[in-house]
Design a protein around this motif. Structure first.
Motif, PDB file in Angstrom:
ATOM      1  N   LYS A  37      41.244 125.310 -91.742  1.00 47.77           N
ATOM      2  CA  LYS A  37      39.886 125.231 -92.299  1.00 47.77           C
ATOM      3  C   LYS A  37      39.779 124.142 -93.357  1.00 47.77           C
ATOM      4  CE  LYS A  37      36.485 127.966 -94.856  1.00 47.77           C
ATOM      5  NZ  LYS A  37      36.215 129.296 -95.504  1.00 47.77           N
ATOM      6  N   ASP A  38      40.791 124.042 -94.206  1.00 47.08           N
ATOM      7  CA  ASP A  38      40.762 123.069 -95.304  1.00 47.08           C
ATOM      8  C   ASP A  38      41.210 121.683 -94.891  1.00 47.08           C
ATOM      9  OD1 ASP A  38      39.882 125.118 -96.876  1.00 47.08           O
ATOM     10  OD2 ASP A  38      41.779 125.439 -97.930  1.00 47.08           O
ATOM     11  N   GLY A  39      41.708 121.544 -93.658  1.00 50.88           N
ATOM     12  CA  GLY A  39      42.154 120.235 -93.183  1.00 50.88           C
ATOM     13  C   GLY A  39      43.376 119.720 -93.924  1.00 50.88           C
ATOM     14  N   GLU A  40      44.212 120.639 -94.391  1.00 48.75           N
ATOM     15  CA  GLU A  40      45.396 120.261 -95.176  1.00 48.75           C
ATOM     16  C   GLU A  40      46.382 119.472 -94.316  1.00 48.75           C
ATOM     17  OE1 GLU A  40      47.445 119.425 -97.953  1.00 48.75           O
ATOM     18  OE2 GLU A  40      46.588 121.290 -98.727  1.00 48.75           O
ATOM     19  N   THR A  41      46.855 118.350 -94.854  1.00 53.99           N
ATOM     20  CA  THR A  41      47.951 117.610 -94.235  1.00 53.99           C
ATOM     21  C   THR A  41      49.064 117.481 -95.264  1.00 53.99           C
ATOM     22  OG1 THR A  41      46.986 115.493 -94.903  1.00 53.99           O
ATOM     23  CG2 THR A  41      46.421 116.299 -92.701  1.00 53.99           C
ATOM     24  N   PHE A  42      50.225 117.091 -94.805  1.00 52.16           N
ATOM     25  CA  PHE A  42      51.400 117.133 -95.678  1.00 52.16           C
ATOM     26  C   PHE A  42      52.141 115.797 -95.709  1.00 52.16           C
ATOM     27  CE2 PHE A  42      50.453 121.221 -93.771  1.00 52.16           C
ATOM     28  CZ  PHE A  42      50.299 122.020 -94.896  1.00 52.16           C
ATOM     29  N   GLY A  43      51.409 114.713 -95.517  1.00 49.08           N
ATOM     30  CA  GLY A  43      52.015 113.399 -95.438  1.00 49.08           C
ATOM     31  C   GLY A  43      52.881 113.067 -96.645  1.00 49.08           C
ATOM     32  N   GLY A  44      54.173 112.795 -96.391  1.00 46.38           N
ATOM     33  CA  GLY A  44      55.091 112.371 -97.435  1.00 46.38           C
ATOM     34  C   GLY A  44      55.561 113.452 -98.382  1.00 46.38           C
ATOM     35  N   LYS A  45      55.223 114.707 -98.103  1.00 43.32           N
ATOM     36  CA  LYS A  45      55.548 115.781 -99.040  1.00 43.32           C
ATOM     37  C   LYS A  45      56.843 116.500 -98.668  1.00 43.32           C
ATOM     38  CE  LYS A  45      50.767 116.598-100.425  1.00 43.32           C
ATOM     39  NZ  LYS A  45      49.640 117.551-100.476  1.00 43.32           N
ATOM     40  N   ALA A  46      57.502 117.031 -99.700  1.00 43.24           N
ATOM     41  CA  ALA A  46      58.677 117.879 -99.510  1.00 43.24           C
ATOM     42  C   ALA A  46      58.213 119.326 -99.494  1.00 43.24           C
ATOM     43  CB  ALA A  46      59.687 117.659-100.633  1.00 43.24           C
ATOM     44  N   VAL A  47      58.603 120.075 -98.464  1.00 44.20           N
ATOM     45  CA  VAL A  47      58.078 121.419 -98.238  1.00 44.20           C
ATOM     46  C   VAL A  47      59.230 122.407 -98.110  1.00 44.20           C
ATOM     47  CG1 VAL A  47      56.721 122.875 -96.666  1.00 44.20           C
ATOM     48  CG2 VAL A  47      56.022 120.504 -97.097  1.00 44.20           C
ATOM     49  N   LEU A  48      59.056 123.580 -98.696  1.00 42.05           N
ATOM     50  CA  LEU A  48      59.998 124.694 -98.548  1.00 42.05           C
ATOM     51  C   LEU A  48      59.270 125.864 -97.918  1.00 42.05           C
ATOM     52  CD1 LEU A  48      62.671 126.243 -99.107  1.00 42.05           C
ATOM     53  CD2 LEU A  48      61.767 126.749-101.402  1.00 42.05           C
ATOM     54  N   ASP A  49      59.807 126.379 -96.823  1.00 41.83           N
ATOM     55  CA  ASP A  49      59.297 127.586 -96.172  1.00 41.83           C
ATOM     56  C   ASP A  49      60.228 128.720 -96.596  1.00 41.83           C
ATOM     57  OD1 ASP A  49      58.171 129.499 -94.543  1.00 41.83           O
ATOM     58  OD2 ASP A  49      58.175 128.263 -92.733  1.00 41.83           O
ATOM     59  N   LEU A  50      59.812 129.473 -97.603  1.00 48.12           N
ATOM     60  CA  LEU A  50      60.667 130.467 -98.258  1.00 48.12           C
ATOM     61  C   LEU A  50      60.422 131.843 -97.646  1.00 48.12           C
ATOM     62  CD1 LEU A  50      62.696 130.469-100.701  1.00 48.12           C
ATOM     63  CD2 LEU A  50      60.783 131.293-102.094  1.00 48.12           C
ATOM     64  N   GLY A  51      61.496 132.447 -97.096  1.00 42.81           N
ATOM     65  CA  GLY A  51      61.317 133.669 -96.320  1.00 42.81           C
ATOM     66  C   GLY A  51      60.660 133.316 -95.007  1.00 42.81           C
ATOM     67  N   CYS A  52      61.219 132.312 -94.331  1.00 43.72           N
ATOM     68  CA  CYS A  52      60.517 131.608 -93.252  1.00 43.72           C
ATOM     69  C   CYS A  52      60.345 132.403 -91.974  1.00 43.72           C
ATOM     70  CB  CYS A  52      61.227 130.298 -92.949  1.00 43.72           C
ATOM     71  SG  CYS A  52      62.938 130.506 -92.367  1.00 43.72           S
TER      72      CYS A  52
END
Length: 350
Positions: free
Chosen positions: A134-149
């Motif tokens: 809905k928010d159109g979020e993108t993650f270009g160039g970001k470091a991401v952690l999926d905690l409890g993935c």
């Protein structure tokens, strides 16, 4: 799954119980919240964290796998192993932790300190995915952690939408090896095949030739569909942007803090992880130490988790008491057992 976690119960109120004229309920609620501090000692022995490096061992899970595909709006499709088939074939899988046999015997989606629910895609994960769409979020160039993935759908989406790296963590090594890594391979393999087919199409358009894919050849020759073969992991560049960890949050934090330089995450996803107040301290500390200064923590959760005692109100109180993060509600569901998506960020110094 046919298992029960005692999460789905009749509708609950969105807010804490109302306060009567004499303030009795305020006192009761305040006391309940303040008992969290005494309940944050680990309820079970610590589970040492480790990084999973031999990813090729997880390929066997994809042989003759039954795959589900999740499509939400304009998000790229997300593929994951079917939960029901996973449950029914548990006896055939390598499981050094024996969580598959334990969950089957006890018919439970959670055994505290043994199995923390990672084999199921919980409802709030879908809520967070829908909010991202809905928010159109993108993650270009970001470091991401999926905690409890668990199945890893949030982290996989981040990679598909341009994250420069994604780290996956789950309590159980079996979940990482048997579910998270295979799901990542499924999605990244598809991306490579789509790109390869797109390149073939472009070349054929330039040469005026016809497009032929392996799938069409097989149908033309009346051959049965080919079984999934071991893939060349070097041909999955997105997989090279991933790291996979298992273990509890306190030892996971200790492990990644040995990295030089330490990775600070721009985005931390955590879904259905605040069901047990005994884990709040280690979760809060991990978020505190690993979030980048301007980073965001997206938490998807239910109002209350019956049978284990945690929930959003108690966690909000815990966070407020520590004064490290601000917490904002992004979405509040109004039906059934109410669900929420909130965002945490570091408080700005005044």
């Amino acid at each position: 799954m046919s298992f029960c976690f005692n999460f789905d119960v009749p509708a609950q109120t969105k807010h804490p119980p109302s306060v009567d004229e004499n303030g009795l309920q305020v006192k009761k609620t305040y006391n309940a919240a303040n008992t969290i501090e005494g309940d944050t000692k680990p309820a079970e022995p610590v589970k040492e964290a480790k990084e999973h490096l031999q990813l090729c061992d997880s390929q066997i899970c994809l042989v003759d796998a039954v795959v589900e595909t999740l499509s939400i709006g304009c998000l790229p499709p997300l593929h994951f192993l079917n939960e029901t088939v996973f449950e029914k074939t548990a006896i055939e899988r390598e499981d050094r932790e024996e969580i598959l046999s334990h969950t089957a015997e006890q018919k439970s989606d959670l055994i505290p300190g043994v199995y923390e629910g990672g084999l199921k895609v919980w409802e709030c994960t879908y809520d967070l995915l829908e909010l991202i769409e809905k928010d159109g979020e993108t993650f270009g160039g970001k470091a991401v952690l999926d905690l409890g993935c668990g199945a890893g759908l949030l982290g996989i989406l981040a990679l598909k939408r341009g994250a420069r790296l994604v780290h996956f963590q789950d309590y159980n090594s079996t979940v990482i090896e048997q579910l998270t890594v295979p799901n990542a391979m499924l999605n990244f393999q598809e991306d490579e095949e789509v790109e390869s087919n797109d390149d073939d199409e472009k070349r054929n358009r330039k040469s005026g030739g016809k497009i032929k894919t392996r799938e069409k050849d097989e149908v033309k020759e009346c051959n049965p569909p080919a079984k999934k073969r071991a893939m060349d992991l070097s041909q999955l560049p997105l997989l090279a942007k991933c790291r996979f960890f298992s273990g509890d949050w306190s030892t996971f934090l200790g492990l990644v803090q040995k990295d030089d330089p330490l990775t600070k995450y721009d985005i931390i996803f955590t879904s259905e992880t605040i069901y047990n107040t005994a884990y709040y301290h280690s979760l809060h500390k991990a978020l505190h130490m690993l979030l980048a200064p301007d980073g965001l923590v997206y938490l998807a959760t239910k109002s209350h988790y019956f049978g284990v005692g945690g929930g959003l109100y108690l966690f909000e109180t815990f966070v407020k008491q520590r004064g490290i993060f601000s917490l904002e509600h992004l979405w509040d569901g109004q039906e059934g057992l109410q669900r929420h998506v909130v965002v945490l960020r570091f408080k700005k110094e005044k």
